[in-house]
Design a protein around this motif. Structure first.
Motif, mmCIF file in Angstrom:
data_model
loop_
_atom_site.group_PDB
_atom_site.id
_atom_site.type_symbol
_atom_site.label_atom_id
_atom_site.label_comp_id
_atom_site.label_asym_id
_atom_site.label_seq_id
_atom_site.Cartn_x
_atom_site.Cartn_y
_atom_site.Cartn_z
ATOM 1 N N MET A 191 -1.054 0.284 -4.567
ATOM 2 C CA MET A 191 -0.073 -0.041 -3.535
ATOM 3 C C MET A 191 -0.592 0.440 -2.203
ATOM 4 O O MET A 191 -1.070 1.539 -2.068
ATOM 5 N N THR A 192 -0.510 -0.402 -1.223
ATOM 6 C CA THR A 192 -0.850 -0.017 0.145
ATOM 7 C C THR A 192 0.362 -0.273 1.018
ATOM 8 O O THR A 192 0.949 -1.344 0.981
ATOM 9 N N SER A 193 0.741 0.712 1.782
ATOM 10 C CA SER A 193 1.863 0.518 2.687
ATOM 11 C C SER A 193 1.550 1.213 3.996
ATOM 12 O O SER A 193 0.768 2.142 4.047
ATOM 13 N N GLY A 194 2.144 0.742 5.066
ATOM 14 C CA GLY A 194 1.934 1.373 6.351
ATOM 15 C C GLY A 194 1.228 0.460 7.313
ATOM 16 O O GLY A 194 1.005 -0.716 7.069
ATOM 17 N N ALA A 195 0.820 1.045 8.448
ATOM 18 C CA ALA A 195 0.341 0.225 9.544
ATOM 19 C C ALA A 195 -1.170 0.113 9.619
ATOM 20 O O ALA A 195 -1.677 -0.651 10.410
ATOM 21 N N LEU A 196 -1.907 0.853 8.800
ATOM 22 C CA LEU A 196 -3.359 0.911 8.972
ATOM 23 C C LEU A 196 -4.045 0.298 7.771
ATOM 24 O O LEU A 196 -3.719 0.615 6.617
ATOM 25 N N ASP A 197 -5.005 -0.583 8.017
ATOM 26 C CA ASP A 197 -5.812 -1.146 6.935
ATOM 27 C C ASP A 197 -7.043 -0.258 6.769
ATOM 28 O O ASP A 197 -7.925 -0.254 7.630
ATOM 29 N N LEU B 227 1.775 6.457 9.198
ATOM 30 C CA LEU B 227 1.288 6.879 7.879
ATOM 31 C C LEU B 227 1.050 5.658 6.999
ATOM 32 O O LEU B 227 1.947 4.834 6.803
ATOM 33 N N THR B 228 -0.145 5.565 6.457
ATOM 34 C CA THR B 228 -0.488 4.561 5.459
ATOM 35 C C THR B 228 -0.738 5.278 4.139
ATOM 36 O O THR B 228 -1.483 6.265 4.102
ATOM 37 N N ILE B 229 -0.109 4.802 3.081
ATOM 38 C CA ILE B 229 -0.276 5.419 1.764
ATOM 39 C C ILE B 229 -0.958 4.424 0.837
ATOM 40 O O ILE B 229 -0.538 3.268 0.732
ATOM 41 N N VAL B 230 -2.008 4.879 0.172
ATOM 42 C CA VAL B 230 -2.657 4.089 -0.871
ATOM 43 C C VAL B 230 -2.561 4.883 -2.162
ATOM 44 O O VAL B 230 -3.091 5.999 -2.253
ATOM 45 N N THR B 231 -1.884 4.347 -3.143
ATOM 46 C CA THR B 231 -1.778 5.007 -4.446
ATOM 47 C C THR B 231 -2.840 4.456 -5.393
ATOM 48 O O THR B 231 -3.523 3.479 -5.088
#
Length: 570
Positions: free
Chosen positions: A1-7, A255-259
């Motif tokens: 899962m990727t969420s947030g504003a930054l790739d 904050l961008t979160i990658v699980t």
């Protein structure tokens, strides 16, 4: 899962944060509030307590009536899914003769989804143990350096409790704590018996709300005293980063979160600086690299250590940030032992609701500092007792060997009549307790695994023996029946790692020759690499570590933000 504003594949973050538990969550909250763009990489799965937690289901709805199984060691409804003492394809090994257990949550929020929530402050002695008894090392900071951050963290996460008023147990200033819950009957009985023997009993400090905590983004409600905290909490009464720091940080848009992002190593750049990290997508096995101007490791004591040891190269054959040779050394866990008794005077007592918040309402802090100073004890440092006893199914040892209606009657009679005193104590670092990279074993991602060596010293065994004598004295004072056989301490002490308080494997200090990081968690060897979890602890104390991890992470994050503002990473 990727969420947030930054790739993360397209742009560099200001800060990469590895781990989303107590330290990682605090770092994300503090750094994004300071205006920094953060990329959080979490090795475990995505997790949303509001969507997943089943707070009210009876155990009878679960397979095996909710009993513990190898993949659900704390019961069917426990919040941890996919993690535990063993994780498929992610082994660890042990030196011959070692019994060590490594608990990994593998979910967003990390261990804050599964913890005791007991959050005592450390005291002045706990930061200067060498100065007091000549064992281990002192911290480069003292209680006065950490106290202002304790004040803020207690308000931020929501802690209930009362005054302790004992040596080396600092009390919180007015306004920091929420009101404590009322003691249960069993706790009041233990208090009367213990204090008649000169043993103090005090309100516990617990990270569970007893008042609502309004917030525009992450409002949290007071505990309604009805469901087990270990299942998770949809109302946010117990502190976990998934219902507090992480949604607050995400609301900043920074904050961008990658699980499912298993970080394998820190990638170095020019001029001895960290350039980012390499991570493996746990679902696809594909490797990625992410870049940032600074890297924060908050993956948990042992996972952070593994990352450092696996990030070596030709210039750093012993691992990254390991010029002192201390990475992996000084591994400690809290000591643990449990004592139970049946109290005939409490049998057949009237039934009513005394559930209260999860865990204890009262506890026994360590009280023998003066006797220890006079040399009257055969162990250094301290221990405390966490108190148990409420209505529920009594242990088999408290029941007669009967069947049918007679058994049901015996269960009803003994329910609420058994008590427990659970010891947690300080371990002093020793040369035989450490973790290192196993040269022959890799996990399913091809990442070398940790190999543990662990040994309790005679100091810890003497401490547990003293605790056993103390608990039995309290039980006898209330004319209780001791339920466990009198075994030597080496038979009742927990295994290393079993208390899930691993600390110390990248300790802080004032001298780069004997420590890994400075007092702000900044590694001596790599200026833009900061550690923020229990790895940086110079000693363990007998007091649970999470409040101190949070306070130090807040302190380190604000220092890191100041360095950004000063242009240190331009």
């Amino acid at each position: 899962m990727t969420s947030g504003a930054l790739d993360p594949a397209a742009a560099a973050a200001d800060v990469i944060i590895v781990g989303s538990g107590a330290a990682g969550g605090m770092a994300a909250y503090s750094l994004t509030k300071a205006g920094l763009r953060c990329l959080m990489l979490e090795a475990g799965r995505d997790y949303d307590p509001q969507a997943e937690v089943n707070m009210f289901a009876p155990e009878s709805d679960a397979p095996l009536r909710g009993a513990a199984t190898p993949d659900k060691p704390f019961g069917y409804f426990d919040a941890t899914v996919g993690g535990g003492w063993q994780v498929d394809g992610e082994p660890y090994t042990m030196q011959e003769g070692t019994d060590f257990r490594w608990y990994r949550s593998r979910m967003l929020g990390g261990r804050t989804n599964h913890w005791g929530r007991h959050v005592p402050r450390w005291g002045p002695y706990d930061f200067k143990p060498f100065s007091r008894d000549g064992l281990g090392v002192d911290w480069p900071i003292g209680y006065d350096d950490v106290a202002p951050f304790y004040d803020r963290v207690e308000r931020m996460i929501g802690v209930n409790g009362g005054r302790i008023e004992l040596e080396n147990h600092p009390d919180s200033p007015a306004g920091c704590l929420m009101p404590p819950p009322k003691p249960r009957v069993t706790e009041m009985l233990i208090k009367a018996a213990a204090e008649s023997l000169g043993i103090p009993v005090r309100p516990a400090h617990t990270a569970v709300l007893t008042r609502d905590m309004p917030d525009d983004v992450a409002p949290r409600s007071a505990c309604f005293n009805a469901t087990p905290c270990t299942r998770g909490c949809t109302i946010g009464a117990m502190f976990q980063t998934t219902t507090s720091f992480l949604p607050m940080a995400k609301a900043t848009g920074r904050l961008t979160i990658v699980t499912d992002a298993m970080v394998s190593r820190v990638v170095m750049g020019a001029a001895g600086r960290a350039a980012g990290v390499e991570y493996v997508d746990r679902k696809t096995g594909v490797r990625h690299q992410a870049k940032a101007r600074a890297v924060v490791l908050a993956a948990g004591t042992c996972e952070t250590t593994r990352l450092l040891l696996n990030s070596g190269d030709g210039e750093r054959p012993g691992g990254l940030a390991n010029s002192s040779g201390q990475v992996g050394r000084n591994l400690t866990d809290s000591t643990g032992a449990s004592f139970r008794a049946y109290v005939p005077a409490l049998a057949d007592r009237p039934r009513y609701n005394e559930d209260g918040i999860g865990g204890q309402h009262m506890y026994i802090p360590f009280w023998l500092y003066q006797q220890q100073k006079r040399g009257e004890l055969d162990f250094a440092r301290g221990y405390h007792f966490e108190l148990g006893g409420r209505f529920g199914i009594p242990p088999a040892a408290a029941l007669p060997r009967v069947w049918g209606p007679a058994l049901k009657k015996a269960v009803r009679s003994a329910s609420g009549a058994t008590i427990g005193m659970t010891l947690r104590g300080e371990m002093i670092p020793n040369k035989d307790s450490y973790c290192e990279i196993d040269p022959a074993v890799k996990d399913r991602f091809g990442i070398p695994v940790l190999r543990f060596a662990f040994r309790w010293s005679q100091n810890e065994l003497n401490q547990v023996a003293h605790g056993q004598r103390t608990a039995h004295a309290v039980f006898k004072r209330m004319n209780a029946v001791i339920l466990d056989p009198a075994l030597p301490p080496e038979k009742i002490i927990t295994a290393g790692g079993e208390i899930i308080h691993e600390l110390g494997t990248a300790r802080m200090g004032a001298d780069p020759r004997s420590s890994v990081v400075d007092s702000y968690g900044q590694t001596w060897d790599v200026g833009n690499l900061v550690l923020m979890d229990g790895a940086i602890f110079a000693s363990g104390a007998h007091k649970n570590p999470t409040l101190t991890i949070l306070a130090l992470a807040l302190r380190a994050s604000e220092r890191l933000a100041e360095r950004f503002k000063s242009g240190a990473f331009a």
